[in-house]
Design a protein around this motif. Sequence first.
Motif, PDB file in Angstrom:
ATOM      1  N   ALA A  72      45.691  40.886  53.758  1.00  0.00           N
ATOM      2  CA  ALA A  72      44.497  40.031  53.706  1.00  0.00           C
ATOM      3  C   ALA A  72      43.559  40.495  52.589  1.00  0.00           C
ATOM      4  CB  ALA A  72      43.779  40.042  55.051  1.00  0.00           C
ATOM      5  N   ARG A  73      43.400  41.813  52.433  1.00  0.00           N
ATOM      6  CA  ARG A  73      42.548  42.351  51.371  1.00  0.00           C
ATOM      7  C   ARG A  73      43.136  42.040  49.995  1.00  0.00           C
ATOM      8  NH1 ARG A  73      43.046  47.293  52.408  1.00  0.00           N
ATOM      9  NH2 ARG A  73      44.259  47.945  50.627  1.00  0.00           N
ATOM     10  N   PHE A  74      44.451  42.229  49.825  1.00  0.00           N
ATOM     11  CA  PHE A  74      45.108  41.907  48.550  1.00  0.00           C
ATOM     12  C   PHE A  74      44.892  40.445  48.186  1.00  0.00           C
ATOM     13  CE2 PHE A  74      48.768  45.216  49.148  1.00  0.00           C
ATOM     14  CZ  PHE A  74      47.888  46.234  48.832  1.00  0.00           C
ATOM     15  N   MET A  75      45.030  39.562  49.174  1.00  0.00           N
ATOM     16  CA  MET A  75      44.895  38.129  48.922  1.00  0.00           C
ATOM     17  C   MET A  75      43.466  37.779  48.525  1.00  0.00           C
ATOM     18  SD  MET A  75      47.390  36.702  51.935  1.00  0.00           S
ATOM     19  CE  MET A  75      46.825  35.019  51.777  1.00  0.00           C
ATOM     20  N   ALA A 123      42.412  36.205  44.884  1.00  0.00           N
ATOM     21  CA  ALA A 123      41.684  34.938  44.767  1.00  0.00           C
ATOM     22  C   ALA A 123      40.396  35.141  43.983  1.00  0.00           C
ATOM     23  CB  ALA A 123      41.381  34.373  46.149  1.00  0.00           C
ATOM     24  N   GLU A 124      39.727  36.260  44.217  1.00  0.00           N
ATOM     25  CA  GLU A 124      38.500  36.579  43.485  1.00  0.00           C
ATOM     26  C   GLU A 124      38.795  36.763  41.994  1.00  0.00           C
ATOM     27  OE1 GLU A 124      35.669  40.073  44.204  1.00  0.00           O
ATOM     28  OE2 GLU A 124      35.856  39.080  46.164  1.00  0.00           O
ATOM     29  N   ARG A 125      39.872  37.493  41.694  1.00  0.00           N
ATOM     30  CA  ARG A 125      40.256  37.769  40.304  1.00  0.00           C
ATOM     31  C   ARG A 125      40.581  36.467  39.569  1.00  0.00           C
ATOM     32  NH1 ARG A 125      43.912  41.320  41.449  1.00  0.00           N
ATOM     33  NH2 ARG A 125      45.652  39.876  41.503  1.00  0.00           N
ATOM     34  N   ARG A 126      41.300  35.564  40.236  1.00  0.00           N
ATOM     35  CA  ARG A 126      41.670  34.299  39.601  1.00  0.00           C
ATOM     36  C   ARG A 126      40.473  33.379  39.436  1.00  0.00           C
ATOM     37  NH1 ARG A 126      45.839  34.827  43.284  1.00  0.00           N
ATOM     38  NH2 ARG A 126      45.007  33.154  44.551  1.00  0.00           N
ATOM     39  N   GLY A 127      39.464  33.507  40.299  1.00  0.00           N
ATOM     40  CA  GLY A 127      38.314  32.627  40.228  1.00  0.00           C
ATOM     41  C   GLY A 127      37.207  33.131  39.336  1.00  0.00           C
ATOM     42  N   ARG A 128      37.360  34.330  38.814  1.00  0.00           N
ATOM     43  CA  ARG A 128      36.336  34.946  37.981  1.00  0.00           C
ATOM     44  C   ARG A 128      36.260  34.227  36.645  1.00  0.00           C
ATOM     45  NH1 ARG A 128      38.009  40.518  37.256  1.00  0.00           N
ATOM     46  NH2 ARG A 128      37.781  40.631  39.490  1.00  0.00           N
ATOM     47  N   ALA A 129      35.052  33.802  36.267  1.00  0.00           N
ATOM     48  CA  ALA A 129      34.853  33.117  34.991  1.00  0.00           C
ATOM     49  C   ALA A 129      34.363  34.075  33.911  1.00  0.00           C
ATOM     50  CB  ALA A 129      33.852  31.979  35.160  1.00  0.00           C
ATOM     51  N   ALA A 130      34.205  35.340  34.285  1.00  0.00           N
ATOM     52  CA  ALA A 130      33.675  36.321  33.343  1.00  0.00           C
ATOM     53  C   ALA A 130      34.664  36.566  32.209  1.00  0.00           C
ATOM     54  CB  ALA A 130      33.394  37.641  34.071  1.00  0.00           C
ATOM     55  N   PRO A 131      34.131  36.885  31.022  1.00  0.00           N
ATOM     56  CA  PRO A 131      35.026  37.176  29.908  1.00  0.00           C
ATOM     57  C   PRO A 131      35.788  38.471  30.170  1.00  0.00           C
ATOM     58  CG  PRO A 131      32.749  37.622  29.302  1.00  0.00           C
ATOM     59  CD  PRO A 131      32.731  36.994  30.670  1.00  0.00           C
ATOM     60  N   PRO A 151      44.480  23.143  44.661  1.00  0.00           N
ATOM     61  CA  PRO A 151      43.222  23.892  44.579  1.00  0.00           C
ATOM     62  C   PRO A 151      43.176  25.020  45.605  1.00  0.00           C
ATOM     63  CG  PRO A 151      42.825  21.531  44.624  1.00  0.00           C
ATOM     64  CD  PRO A 151      44.282  21.736  44.922  1.00  0.00           C
ATOM     65  N   VAL A 152      42.592  26.140  45.193  1.00  0.00           N
ATOM     66  CA  VAL A 152      42.435  27.304  46.057  1.00  0.00           C
ATOM     67  C   VAL A 152      40.953  27.521  46.285  1.00  0.00           C
ATOM     68  CG1 VAL A 152      42.738  29.804  46.207  1.00  0.00           C
ATOM     69  CG2 VAL A 152      44.529  28.401  45.209  1.00  0.00           C
ATOM     70  N   SER A 153      40.556  27.678  47.534  1.00  0.00           N
ATOM     71  CA  SER A 153      39.158  27.974  47.836  1.00  0.00           C
ATOM     72  C   SER A 153      38.902  29.449  47.600  1.00  0.00           C
ATOM     73  CB  SER A 153      38.839  27.636  49.292  1.00  0.00           C
ATOM     74  OG  SER A 153      38.976  26.253  49.490  1.00  0.00           O
ATOM     75  N   ILE A 154      37.806  29.730  46.955  1.00  0.00           N
ATOM     76  CA  ILE A 154      37.423  31.114  46.694  1.00  0.00           C
ATOM     77  C   ILE A 154      36.321  31.467  47.679  1.00  0.00           C
ATOM     78  CG2 ILE A 154      36.462  32.717  45.007  1.00  0.00           C
ATOM     79  CD1 ILE A 154      37.642  30.800  42.867  1.00  0.00           C
TER      80      ILE A 154
END
Length: 178
Positions: free
Chosen positions: A76-79, A83-91, A165-168
């Motif tokens: 659950a933590r890995f997932m 999801a957070e890493r994929r949703g990050r818009a930061a450069p 779509p994936v919910s973040i």
Amino acid sequence: MRIYEGSPRQDFEEVFRSIGAFLDQRGMKDVLLVEAPDGFIVQGLVLSGASGAGTWSESIGTQVKETLTFLDDDIARFMDEAAERRGRAAPGPAHEAGFYETAFRVLGRYMDEQKPRDVFFFEQDGAFVVRLLLSGQAGSQHVLAEFTRDDISQMVSRGPALRQPVSIPGAGSSTTSA
């Protein structure tokens, strides 16, 4: 998987993608994965003892078998992290998925479609043998499937057309899973 009981879908795709990413980071190969009541057990070969000094054979290290246990809470933590890493818009550098992350993801999608009660698979040289316990009106039975390296490549290349779509968590929006 206990963390998904009662869910509308067994999400092996995302679970295995997360485990695969971890294995890519470890440099593991020739992997065996078995489902346990509280998670997954993974065995594979890793490079151990590599150093910058010593004789030639000592500097490249040796391969050893490693066994890892991924409990439901770990997964659950890995997932969530993925999801957070994929949703990050930061450069910054884009996440480049490794072999196991992509291969496990497409195998997980296949398994989601089969709706197994239990999974087991192993990989050697990029090819996979999968054993699923399927239930039907006639009872439960094990089913075997084999995927060559080319089969996996073809499944990966078809992946973008299947994305949803994936919910973040906490973001209030969604993004397309990568």
